[in-house]
Design a protein around this motif. Structure first.
Motif, PDB file in Angstrom:
ATOM      1  N   UNK A 678      -5.320  -7.090  -1.752  1.00 53.83           N
ATOM      2  CA  UNK A 678      -6.548  -6.273  -1.384  1.00 53.83           C
ATOM      3  C   UNK A 678      -5.958  -5.427  -0.127  1.00 53.83           C
ATOM      4  N   UNK A 679      -5.351  -5.982   1.060  1.00 54.58           N
ATOM      5  CA  UNK A 679      -4.632  -5.393   1.954  1.00 54.58           C
ATOM      6  C   UNK A 679      -3.668  -4.214   1.597  1.00 54.58           C
ATOM      7  N   UNK A 680      -2.703  -4.509   0.594  1.00 55.37           N
ATOM      8  CA  UNK A 680      -1.916  -3.508   0.392  1.00 55.37           C
ATOM      9  C   UNK A 680      -2.607  -2.359  -0.466  1.00 55.37           C
ATOM     10  N   UNK A 681      -3.517  -2.713  -1.228  1.00 51.93           N
ATOM     11  CA  UNK A 681      -4.296  -1.708  -2.061  1.00 51.93           C
ATOM     12  C   UNK A 681      -5.030  -0.576  -1.023  1.00 51.93           C
ATOM     13  N   UNK A 682      -5.965  -1.181   0.031  1.00 54.77           N
ATOM     14  CA  UNK A 682      -6.640  -0.721   1.038  1.00 54.77           C
ATOM     15  C   UNK A 682      -5.712   0.383   1.746  1.00 54.77           C
ATOM     16  N   UNK A 683      -4.621  -0.020   2.328  1.00 58.50           N
ATOM     17  CA  UNK A 683      -3.689   1.018   2.951  1.00 58.50           C
ATOM     18  C   UNK A 683      -3.071   1.999   2.088  1.00 58.50           C
ATOM     19  N   UNK A 684      -2.475   1.691   0.940  1.00 61.05           N
ATOM     20  CA  UNK A 684      -1.556   2.668   0.156  1.00 61.05           C
ATOM     21  C   UNK A 684      -2.655   3.581  -0.454  1.00 61.05           C
ATOM     22  N   UNK A 685      -4.113   3.264  -0.857  1.00 64.68           N
ATOM     23  CA  UNK A 685      -5.022   4.417  -1.015  1.00 64.68           C
ATOM     24  C   UNK A 685      -6.090   4.404  -0.169  1.00 64.68           C
ATOM     25  N   UNK A 686      -5.666   4.621   1.108  1.00 67.58           N
ATOM     26  CA  UNK A 686      -6.833   4.905   2.208  1.00 67.58           C
ATOM     27  C   UNK A 686      -6.917   6.503   2.233  1.00 67.58           C
TER      28      UNK A 686
END
Length: 848
Positions: A678-686
């Motif tokens: 989730x963390x990786x997804x949040x930052x890369x698609x922010x």
């Protein structure tokens, strides 16, 4: 005419007669018999009218002076208390001071047999509370019938004792906050002599020599002694540290269960450190002597010494290679790197691997030789020969490293689970035989050059090596890989949470499992820690102040510096810039630490100065102390959870009931590792500022602590300019600093484009299975954009109104009489509130 207490009237004549008889010295008891009245009635009448009684008792007489006389007249304790208007216990107390034994003839609640039993037990020196326990009666019921003749001793008051001994702590506070024991355990420890000198008594001392009356003696504990108590008594896990005793926890638990530590045992958890340390040498000698007798009787052996020279040489060379600075194992003639790293802790892993390989080869030799072995419960599970004949059959030359095959692996599959067998093969045998293959291929290349082999000879030798290696791989790969029930890395079961679902998870975990479990999930999600890293993270790994709380920058952001030895493979710790902690998580961690320090003060971490975590090439020493952030026993800084226990509660919870907001497809599989997904997804698609759009991927890698050498994209690894710390900081905070209140979060998502303005429902992350109509999609997009523009226009109007209000406040006319400083303070507060509102509105507009 007077009305008597026994319900009968006294005539005026009787009234005067009684007064005359009393003046003549006739006793009250004789008068009572003469007029058929209770003695208490006569006493009350005389006392009320101030008549002189036999014995000098008048209305002005003190109760203390009258108690003895009234009791000797045969008046009951109940009547005396009514006559004198004092409590029954006060009457009993005064009689005991006069050394008068109170033996009542008629007491409610006791039969004649029980009364006799009370007298017999009291004559034997048994205290009142023991008699009450034996007869299953209340203490007061027994005390009314029998009161000890031993006078009470008045103890000094608390204030007097504090002047002499310093601060004193009550029993309840001492038990709860210092000793972690219940009251019963504390009294038992007092009887056993463990707490000698720690406590004082106040109140009424009614102790006999061998017992302590709980009901009337109050215990006070010296604060300095309680603080010393916390360091003197520790749980068994305390002795597992190498700097203290270095005993494995199962071993020291075995000592306790066998009764070796009974002298040092305070309760079921705490042990006297000094007594344990003095007992350990004798315990070890006795245990080892006992185990040695058992082992000698069963003809046990050292596995390594029973192997032949070839087998021992291969083991030594393998351990030396994995412990070196070039530990990689490269097979298939340099084409495949099967193991890149070696032993992270050679001093510990080397001897253990040597023992494991020697044991495996021993069992393989026994299988080939036909020698039967059995396993002992003593001697750490050592194998021994079943009979002397089996020892003679054992021949190490029956097994050669080059002849390893599937039947040898099968010889290990006896009384062990599939998980254990797979661990034996995959963790120990597989890297060893890959090393053997590498050495064979290196020897082939060397001999082919030195001896100038022709193509035919090279092909023959190459075919021989390949056949041996195929047999190795066939034997190793035939073991079925068990499915880990708690595998967090199953790609088919990855869960990606929305921010709203993350907030709902925190709320649900806090309600059902408490603050600690909720914080664990928050840290895994926002800081990207793995389960094994979560068990090892310490308070000292954060940037903290002198009181142990997290420090922040001007934006409220904290930092974590996870050292490499605590990270995956010992190489994925925090970068030099640290792992950023969003402001809301900082506040949650500090709140958790505040509750933690109530049970275990931060200063107690200093006891573990010098705690060291190391790999083969790096060492991290905690010079100022060490205390794990998450502990199974909060009062012990050096206790930490196991990796399996960290996630067990999450797998056991009723997810259908508690995680109702997740889609049914992913709900059963939520795990801690999904926080990293989730963390990786949040930052890369922010939805970040335009100048940060190209920095999202690398910012995610920094927060996730991914290393550049492991990037799959060569261009990304070697041909990209590194982003600055400022860009990474801004990108991460804009992606992760979102509200944790649902209403504010939904508004935050609408402003930044994560959510449609009319979307107010909890969104489930389930796969789309419907066909999308292109024309309808375009119309829907136009409508969504119109709603978003309407929202932005509303923001602009609010911003314009705020600027006007600020201008009016700054140029407002002052009244002739401001009324002191309060007027200016109110005006300043209004201006600051408007400025804060303008800043917030401009931030909303910037993200659009």
């Amino acid at each position: 005419m007077a009305f008597a207490n026994d319900g009968k009237y006294l005539s005026a004549e009787q009234y005067e007669e009684i007064r005359e008889l009393l003046e003549k010295g006739i006793s009250v008891s004789k008068i009572a018999k003469l007029y058929e009245r209770d003695t208490s009635t006569i006493y009350k009448t005389a006392r009320r009218n101030g008549w002189q009684l036999n014995g000098g008792i008048t209305q002005n007489s003190q109760p203390e002076d009258m108690i003895e006389k009234l009791y000797q007249e045969g008046i009951s304790i109940d009547e005396i208390s009514k006559i004198l208007a004092i409590g029954k216990l006060d009457v009993l107390h005064h009689l005991s001071l006069l050394r008068i034994s109170v033996l009542r003839e008629s007491v409610g609640g006791l039969t004649q047999e029980e009364k006799e039993k009370v007298l017999m037990m009291s004559a034997s020196g048994i205290p009142v509370w023991e008699i009450a326990k034996e007869l299953r009666k209340g203490v007061l019921t027994i005390a009314k019938y029998f009161f000890e003749e031993k006078p009470l001793k008045k103890l000094p008051a608390k204030e007097e004792l504090e002047k002499k001994y310093g601060p004193l702590i009550g029993l309840s506070v001492a038990a709860r906050e210092y000793m972690k024991m219940d009251h019963k355990s504390i009294y038992r420890a007092i009887d056993q002599g463990f707490l000698e000198g720690m406590y004082l008594t106040v109140g009424l001392d009614v102790r006999r020599e061998t017992s302590l009356q709980r009901s009337q003696v109050k215990l006070l504990f010296r604060k300095d002694q309680l603080e010393e108590f916390q360091f003197r008594y520790k749980p068994l896990k305390y002795f597992t540290d190498e700097e203290r005793a270095g005993i494995p926890l199962p071993t020291v638990n075995g000592y306790s269960s066998k009764g070796y530590l009974s002298e040092a045992r305070l309760n079921h958890v705490l042990y006297d450190v000094k007594r344990v340390q003095s007992l350990l040498p004798y315990i070890r000698k006795e245990v080892y002597d006992h185990a040695g007798k058992k082992i000698s009787q069963n003809q046990t052996m050292d596995y390594y010494e029973l192997l032949n020279e070839e087998q021992r040489d291969w083991i030594d060379r393998y351990i030396q290679h994995r412990s070196s600075k070039m530990p990689a194992i490269i097979i298939n003639f340099g084409m495949t790197t099967s193991y890149k790293t070696g032993f992270t802790k050679p001093k510990n892993q080397g001897p253990r691997v040597r023992k494991d390989l020697s044991r495996f080869f021993f069992l393989m030799i026994c299988n080939r030789s036909g020698a039967q072995v059995k396993r002992l419960k003593e001697g750490n599970g050592a194998h021994v020969f079943a009979t002397p004949t089996d020892r003679q059959r054992f021949d190490p030359d029956r097994f050669s490293i080059m002849e390893f095959e599937s039947s040898d692996v099968a010889s290990l599959d006896k009384d062990i689970s599939l998980v254990t067998l797979h661990s034996y093969v995959n963790d120990t045998l597989k890297p060893f035989f890959h090393y053997v293959q590498m050495e064979m291929e290196k020897q082939f290349d060397k001999e082919a050059v030195i001896n100038r082999w022709d193509p035919v000879q090279s092909a023959i030798e190459s075919h021989r090596i390949q056949s041996i290696c195929r047999r190795f791989h066939l034997a190793i790969n035939q073991v079925t890989e068990p499915k880990d029930r708690y595998d967090d890395m199953d790609d088919a079961r990855k869960v990606f949470l929305t921010r709203e679902q993350f907030v709902l998870c925190l709320k649900q975990f806090n309600q059902s499992h408490g603050l600690e479990k909720s914080l664990m999930f928050a840290i895994c999600t926002l800081l990207g820690l793995r389960r094994e890293e979560l068990t090892l993270v310490a308070v000292e790994d954060f940037v903290i102040d002198e009181n142990g709380f997290l420090l922040t920058d001007k934006n409220g952001v904290g930092k974590l510096y996870l050292p490499n030895p605590k990270s995956k493979l010992g190489i994925s710790g925090s970068k030099t810039s640290g792992t950023l902690i969003p402001p809301r998580l900082v506040r949650l961690i500090n709140f958790y630490l505040q509750t933690l320090y109530k049970k275990c003060p931060f200063q107690s971490h200093r006891e573990f100065e010098g705690t060291t975590f190391s790999t083969a090439h790096e060492k991290h020493v905690y010079h100022k102390g060490h205390g794990y952030l998450f502990r199974p026993r909060k009062e012990y800084p050096n206790s930490c959870y196991s990796v399996n226990s960290i996630g067990l509660w999450l797998h056991r919870m009723d997810k259908n009931a508690q995680l109702y907001f997740l889609s049914p497809e992913v709900r059963p599989y939520l795990s801690f590792h999904d926080g990293r997904h989730t963390l990786n997804e949040w930052i890369e698609t922010a939805r970040v500022s335009p100048d940060l759009m190209d920095s999202r991927d690398e910012a995610a890698d920094q927060q996730m602590r991914h290393k550049g050498t492991y990037f799959k994209d060569v261009g990304k690894t070697h041909y990209r300019k590194r982003i600055t710390q400022d860009l990474s900081y801004r990108c991460i905070i804009q992606a992760l600093d979102f509200p944790w209140e649902l209403k504010k979060l939904r508004k935050w998502e609408i402003v930044r484009g994560y959510r449609d303005p009319d979307d107010t429902e909890v969104r489930m992350n389930q796969k789309l299975t419907t066909t999308i109509n292109t024309e309808g999609l375009i119309i829907q997009s136009v409508e969504k954009q119109a709603k978003r523009d309407s929202f932005i226009n509303n923001v602009d109007s609010q911003l314009e109104a705020a600027w006007k209000e600020l201008h009016q406040l700054k140029h407002a006319k002052l009244p002739k009489d401001p009324g002191g400083s309060s007027f200016f303070e109110d005006l300043s507060n209004q201006i600051n509130e408007v400025k804060e509102r303008i800043t917030q509105l401009e931030e909303y507009k910037k993200y659009q």
